[in-house]
Design an enzyme around this catalytic site. Structure first.
Site, PDB file in Angstrom:
ATOM      1  N   HIS A  71      22.046  57.095  11.084  1.00  0.00           N
ATOM      2  CA  HIS A  71      21.032  57.521  12.049  1.00  0.00           C
ATOM      3  C   HIS A  71      20.374  56.313  12.677  1.00  0.00           C
ATOM      4  O   HIS A  71      20.007  55.359  11.996  1.00  0.00           O
ATOM      5  CB  HIS A  71      19.955  58.370  11.356  1.00  0.00           C
ATOM      6  CG  HIS A  71      18.837  58.752  12.282  1.00  0.00           C
ATOM      7  ND1 HIS A  71      18.947  59.788  13.180  1.00  0.00           N
ATOM      8  CD2 HIS A  71      17.612  58.216  12.474  1.00  0.00           C
ATOM      9  CE1 HIS A  71      17.832  59.873  13.883  1.00  0.00           C
ATOM     10  NE2 HIS A  71      17.000  58.943  13.469  1.00  0.00           N
ATOM     11  N   SER A 101       9.757  63.208   9.123  1.00  0.00           N
ATOM     12  CA  SER A 101      10.362  63.931  10.243  1.00  0.00           C
ATOM     13  C   SER A 101      11.839  63.554  10.380  1.00  0.00           C
ATOM     14  O   SER A 101      12.723  64.428  10.443  1.00  0.00           O
ATOM     15  CB  SER A 101       9.586  63.583  11.526  1.00  0.00           C
ATOM     16  OG  SER A 101      10.283  63.987  12.682  1.00  0.00           O
ATOM     17  N   ARG A 103       2.118  66.888  17.079  1.00  0.00           N
ATOM     18  CA  ARG A 103       1.733  65.467  16.959  1.00  0.00           C
ATOM     19  C   ARG A 103       1.752  64.780  18.310  1.00  0.00           C
ATOM     20  O   ARG A 103       0.918  63.932  18.621  1.00  0.00           O
ATOM     21  CB  ARG A 103       2.685  64.747  15.989  1.00  0.00           C
ATOM     22  CG  ARG A 103       2.448  65.110  14.525  1.00  0.00           C
ATOM     23  CD  ARG A 103       3.622  64.693  13.658  1.00  0.00           C
ATOM     24  NE  ARG A 103       3.938  63.287  13.813  1.00  0.00           N
ATOM     25  CZ  ARG A 103       5.169  62.766  13.703  1.00  0.00           C
ATOM     26  NH1 ARG A 103       6.196  63.531  13.401  1.00  0.00           N
ATOM     27  NH2 ARG A 103       5.351  61.481  13.864  1.00  0.00           N
ATOM     28  N   ASP A 137       9.595  70.838  11.322  1.00  0.00           N
ATOM     29  CA  ASP A 137       9.506  69.538  11.985  1.00  0.00           C
ATOM     30  C   ASP A 137       9.381  69.704  13.489  1.00  0.00           C
ATOM     31  O   ASP A 137       8.601  69.003  14.134  1.00  0.00           O
ATOM     32  CB  ASP A 137      10.737  68.678  11.649  1.00  0.00           C
ATOM     33  CG  ASP A 137      10.760  67.406  12.492  1.00  0.00           C
ATOM     34  OD1 ASP A 137       9.832  66.592  12.317  1.00  0.00           O
ATOM     35  OD2 ASP A 137      11.654  67.249  13.335  1.00  0.00           O
ATOM     36  N   LYS A 149      15.480  65.920   8.963  1.00  0.00           N
ATOM     37  CA  LYS A 149      16.616  66.316   9.802  1.00  0.00           C
ATOM     38  C   LYS A 149      17.934  65.808   9.215  1.00  0.00           C
ATOM     39  O   LYS A 149      18.954  66.493   9.233  1.00  0.00           O
ATOM     40  CB  LYS A 149      16.419  65.798  11.229  1.00  0.00           C
ATOM     41  CG  LYS A 149      15.357  66.610  11.976  1.00  0.00           C
ATOM     42  CD  LYS A 149      15.046  66.071  13.353  1.00  0.00           C
ATOM     43  CE  LYS A 149      14.057  64.942  13.306  1.00  0.00           C
ATOM     44  NZ  LYS A 149      13.090  64.890  14.393  1.00  0.00           N
TER      45      LYS A 149
END
Ligand code: URA
Ligand code: CA
Length: 432
Positions: free
Chosen positions: A82, A183, A168, A161, A187
């Site tokens: 990621h 967060s 947010r 999320d 995922k």
């Protein structure tokens, strides 16, 4: 349990229990707790932080708020990568076949997303015929057979999320390490991999502008992953200038192919090796990171990685002859050079602004319904630290419109030439 008491407890700097954190996340997901209370809670977390245990609990509560992907039918250790997001980040297109060519299963779920260029899915769709609409049976079958498949996002992953991130965004609570880390990790964990490698970017084009902040975020995410049983490592890498030369969908596919052939941009290759060695090590295919890196270099030298890319493309309906004939990829009608107006060295290429220029050309989506043009984008002719003479190209615009004066201006304003300049550090740290 009352939400107001939990807000107060966090506001006053106390640690919340697992049950209390689940109460907040469940209640918010089910619309039983209103936005205003969760806003106050997020602000309390922003100021008071969370312990590693609280962060892991928040992450897992968000994972369990929706569907999770079960990859257990795929043999072997599934490693995912990621990136926190950058400009011209072509690493996934290189890493997926490169790592898979070492018999490590890469089961990639990928989205389209917003940004300077499309997501990995859009980039791959620049290959004629390529599609990511696979049933779960076909997806699992392809990974077991070829070690690699990419499927479009499906299912209702981490709805908590989605809701919390949107809240947010409008309550000035995005920039909180525990909230960002949970967060992102929720995922990744919901997507089902056994191990996770994170590329945390730093610099103008990144979410984390300083190396210190990037490192703190990386440590937070590695801490969460390892605590919840997913082996996790991270790299802190530079995003002050775009990665590689290409920024654009088809242009990045071509750049990825060149990198798999061992003739890609040096920085892209270096980052792919830095991330790839962690993936190979976590998959248990090497005893050390250095041994893992040697395996990757050999897979490029021998042509094994490129061969894997061809098999992968063909297996999802794409035309593998684009590897030898990249002119079959979508081509823009016009190529317009942006030239240097002075002699010297390139001192900066501001990543986020160059990304904005690519988006103005149509390479990325401004809103989720925008159409993107797979052919257009920007090729950098110089990188930071390179020498240039007046009149030589700094960048080449690939456009389907002749009128690109605003894009030329934007690029020119964001590439600085000075008497002296050096290439920036690319990999600042490895968090293992
Ligand atoms: N990216 C995410 O997915 N979540 C955050 O909170 C910040 C950036
Ligand atoms: Ca690139």
């Amino acid at each position: 349990m009352r939400m107001v008491d939990l807000i107060q407890k966090k506001r006053d700097g106390h640690e919340l229990s697992t049950e209390e954190i689940c109460f907040v996340v469940d209640g918010y997901t089910k619309d039983q707790i209103p936005d205003y209370q969760v806003s106050a809670f997020a602000m309390a977390v922003f100021f008071q932080d969370m312990t590693e245990r609280e962060r892991a609990d928040l992450t897992m509560a968000m994972v369990h708020s929706g569907d999770t992907i079960d990859l257990s039918a795929i043999e072997g250790v599934k490693v995912d990568k990621h990136s926190t997001g950058g400009v011209g980040d072509t690493t996934t297109l290189v890493l997926a076949p490169l790592v898979a060519s070492l018999d490590i299963p890469v089961a990639k779920m990928s989205g389209r997303g917003l940004g300077h260029t499309g997501g990995t899915t859009d980039k791959l769709e620049a290959i004629p015929g390529f599609h990511v609409e696979l049933t779960s049976e076909d997806f699992v079958g392809l990974v077991n057979k070829n070690k690699l498949a990419v499927v479009g996002q499906s299912g209702n992953l981490t709805p908590a999320d989605k809701k919390l991130y949107a809240l947010r965004d409008v309550t000035a609570t995005v920039e909180s390490i525990p909230l960002i880390a949970s967060s992102i990790m929720s995922k990744k964990i919901a997507a089902g991999s056994d191990a996770i490698v994170l590329d945390v970017k730093t610099g103008a084009g990144a979410f984390m502008k300083t190396v210190e902040d990037a490192e703190e975020l990386a440590r937070a995410m590695v801490g969460i992953g390892n605590r919840v049983g997913r082996k996790t490592m991270a790299v802190i890498s530079d995003m002050s200038q775009p990665l590689g030369f290409a920024i654009g969908n088809a242009l990045e596919v071509k750049e990825a192919i060149e990198t798999l052939q061992g003739k890609g941009p040096k920085d892209l290759e270096e980052l792919c090796l830095a991330l790839g060695r962690q993936m190979v090590y976590l998959a248990g295919k090497a005893e050390s990171l250095d041994e893992a890196e040697e395996l990757l270099k050999e897979a490029i030298r021998s042509g094994k990685a490129l061969e894997k890319f061809k098999v992968f493309v063909a297996s999802q309906g794409g035309d593998p002859s684009i590897v030898d004939h990249p002119e079959k990829l979508p081509q823009a009608a016009y190529q317009i050079e942006v030239n240097a107006d002075a002699d010297g060295f390139v001192a900066s290429i501001t990543a986020d602004e160059i990304g904005r220029a690519a988006m103005l050309l149509g390479a990325g989506r401004a809103t989720k319904d925008s159409l993107i043009d797979l052919a257009v984008g920007i090729m950098l002719n110089r990188k930071v630290g390179d020498a240039v003479q007046a009149g030589e190209p700094l960048a080449t615009i690939h456009s389907n419109s002749e009128d690109v004066a605003d894009v030329v201006e934007l690029i020119r304003a964001n590439i600085q030439i000075r008497d002296h300049a050096e290439a920036p550090v690319l990999v600042y740290a490895e968090i293992t």
